[in-house]
Write a protein that holds these residues in place. Sequence first.
Motif, mmCIF file in Angstrom:
data_model
loop_
_atom_site.group_PDB
_atom_site.id
_atom_site.type_symbol
_atom_site.label_atom_id
_atom_site.label_comp_id
_atom_site.label_asym_id
_atom_site.label_seq_id
_atom_site.Cartn_x
_atom_site.Cartn_y
_atom_site.Cartn_z
ATOM 1 N N ASP A 114 39.285 61.865 -50.846
ATOM 2 C CA ASP A 114 40.602 61.260 -50.642
ATOM 3 C C ASP A 114 41.569 62.259 -50.012
ATOM 4 O OD1 ASP A 114 39.621 58.947 -51.786
ATOM 5 O OD2 ASP A 114 40.614 59.274 -53.719
ATOM 6 N N VAL A 115 41.559 63.478 -50.525
ATOM 7 C CA VAL A 115 42.465 64.509 -50.018
ATOM 8 C C VAL A 115 42.099 64.879 -48.579
ATOM 9 C CG1 VAL A 115 43.307 66.870 -50.348
ATOM 10 C CG2 VAL A 115 42.868 65.405 -52.330
ATOM 11 N N ILE A 116 40.815 65.082 -48.325
ATOM 12 C CA ILE A 116 40.365 65.447 -46.976
ATOM 13 C C ILE A 116 40.729 64.342 -45.986
ATOM 14 C CG2 ILE A 116 38.365 66.010 -45.533
ATOM 15 C CD1 ILE A 116 39.000 68.175 -47.631
ATOM 16 N N GLU A 117 40.496 63.097 -46.348
ATOM 17 C CA GLU A 117 40.827 61.976 -45.453
ATOM 18 C C GLU A 117 42.326 61.896 -45.204
ATOM 19 O OE1 GLU A 117 38.717 60.162 -43.597
ATOM 20 O OE2 GLU A 117 37.243 61.563 -44.430
ATOM 21 N N TRP A 118 43.125 62.133 -46.234
ATOM 22 C CA TRP A 118 44.581 62.099 -46.086
ATOM 23 C C TRP A 118 45.016 63.168 -45.081
ATOM 24 C CZ3 TRP A 118 48.986 64.960 -46.536
ATOM 25 C CH2 TRP A 118 50.193 64.267 -46.686
ATOM 26 N N LEU A 119 44.437 64.378 -45.204
ATOM 27 C CA LEU A 119 44.786 65.462 -44.281
ATOM 28 C C LEU A 119 44.258 65.196 -42.872
ATOM 29 C CD1 LEU A 119 44.253 68.422 -46.741
ATOM 30 C CD2 LEU A 119 46.431 67.745 -45.681
ATOM 31 N N LYS A 120 43.090 64.594 -42.755
ATOM 32 C CA LYS A 120 42.560 64.233 -41.436
ATOM 33 C C LYS A 120 43.513 63.273 -40.733
ATOM 34 C CE LYS A 120 37.601 64.927 -42.068
ATOM 35 N NZ LYS A 120 36.282 64.263 -42.172
ATOM 36 N N GLY A 121 44.133 62.384 -41.490
ATOM 37 C CA GLY A 121 45.108 61.457 -40.921
ATOM 38 C C GLY A 121 46.349 62.146 -40.383
ATOM 39 N N ARG A 122 46.526 63.405 -40.712
ATOM 40 C CA ARG A 122 47.652 64.191 -40.212
ATOM 41 C C ARG A 122 47.205 65.265 -39.230
ATOM 42 N NH1 ARG A 122 48.144 61.091 -44.090
ATOM 43 N NH2 ARG A 122 50.188 60.322 -44.663
ATOM 44 N N GLY A 123 46.002 65.075 -38.664
ATOM 45 C CA GLY A 123 45.535 65.970 -37.604
ATOM 46 C C GLY A 123 44.712 67.158 -38.053
ATOM 47 N N TYR A 124 44.377 67.236 -39.323
ATOM 48 C CA TYR A 124 43.575 68.361 -39.819
ATOM 49 C C TYR A 124 42.091 68.029 -39.771
ATOM 50 C CZ TYR A 124 47.453 71.209 -41.376
ATOM 51 O OH TYR A 124 48.563 72.014 -41.386
ATOM 52 N N SER A 125 41.277 69.070 -39.645
ATOM 53 C CA SER A 125 39.829 68.888 -39.723
ATOM 54 C C SER A 125 39.261 69.914 -40.696
ATOM 55 C CB SER A 125 39.177 69.026 -38.347
ATOM 56 O OG SER A 125 39.402 70.312 -37.823
ATOM 57 N N LEU A 126 38.183 69.532 -41.345
ATOM 58 C CA LEU A 126 37.514 70.402 -42.303
ATOM 59 C C LEU A 126 36.737 71.468 -41.544
ATOM 60 C CD1 LEU A 126 36.863 70.875 -45.305
ATOM 61 C CD2 LEU A 126 34.892 69.363 -44.997
ATOM 62 N N VAL A 127 36.999 72.734 -41.852
ATOM 63 C CA VAL A 127 36.346 73.847 -41.178
ATOM 64 C C VAL A 127 35.176 74.360 -42.014
ATOM 65 C CG1 VAL A 127 36.669 76.205 -40.327
ATOM 66 C CG2 VAL A 127 38.489 74.512 -40.026
ATOM 67 N N ASN A 128 35.380 74.455 -43.332
ATOM 68 C CA ASN A 128 34.343 75.012 -44.194
ATOM 69 C C ASN A 128 34.624 74.605 -45.636
ATOM 70 O OD1 ASN A 128 32.129 76.479 -45.024
ATOM 71 N ND2 ASN A 128 33.071 78.488 -44.748
ATOM 72 N N THR A 129 33.590 74.617 -46.462
ATOM 73 C CA THR A 129 33.724 74.381 -47.894
ATOM 74 C C THR A 129 32.891 75.414 -48.624
ATOM 75 O OG1 THR A 129 34.068 72.004 -47.597
ATOM 76 C CG2 THR A 129 33.359 72.734 -49.769
ATOM 77 N N ILE A 130 33.503 76.055 -49.606
ATOM 78 C CA ILE A 130 32.806 77.013 -50.456
ATOM 79 C C ILE A 130 32.909 76.493 -51.881
ATOM 80 C CG2 ILE A 130 32.751 79.378 -51.323
ATOM 81 C CD1 ILE A 130 34.064 80.215 -48.663
ATOM 82 N N THR A 131 31.757 76.397 -52.557
ATOM 83 C CA THR A 131 31.723 75.872 -53.911
ATOM 84 C C THR A 131 31.476 76.998 -54.896
ATOM 85 O OG1 THR A 131 30.876 73.783 -53.090
ATOM 86 C CG2 THR A 131 30.548 74.227 -55.415
#
Length: 145
Positions: A114-131
């Motif tokens: 949900d958070v990632i999609e919300w940010l994508k709607g504002r022009g952001y893209s996921l670069v990396n994820t560290i768990t």
Amino acid sequence: YFLRFLVPSRYVGVDKDPIHAEITRKVAFLNKSAGVPCKVDVLNIWPDSACGSIQVRGLDVPRRPLDQIVEGPWNFIRVDVDGAEIDVFEGAEGILLNNSPKLMVCIKERLGNDVIEWLKGRGYSLVNTITDGTKHNHFLDKTHR
């Protein structure tokens, strides 16, 4: 870690918990004493999309949008708020639109999409994820600067 790794000219820490805010102040002071050259502010504020106050550990803590807390420029924002990420970012829409800071968002898996999609709607893209086993640290950047 962030003061030593990013070496910012200014660091602003915002924490809703008065005890955590005080610990962050002490750690930031120790880092400054060790030679990290930056201005440090640590605020005991609940970052939100609304104004008002909220009780934390029996104390009134102001609720304020990030847009109203500190003037920029903003180049990096780290958010770790256990489920209130979208509220924080709604209160930072001006910062996201005007400054396009890089983002690090620490979230639990079930809330992440949900958070990632919300940010994508504002022009952001996921670069990396560290768990780290309990949380996922998502790194995002603006796709169009």
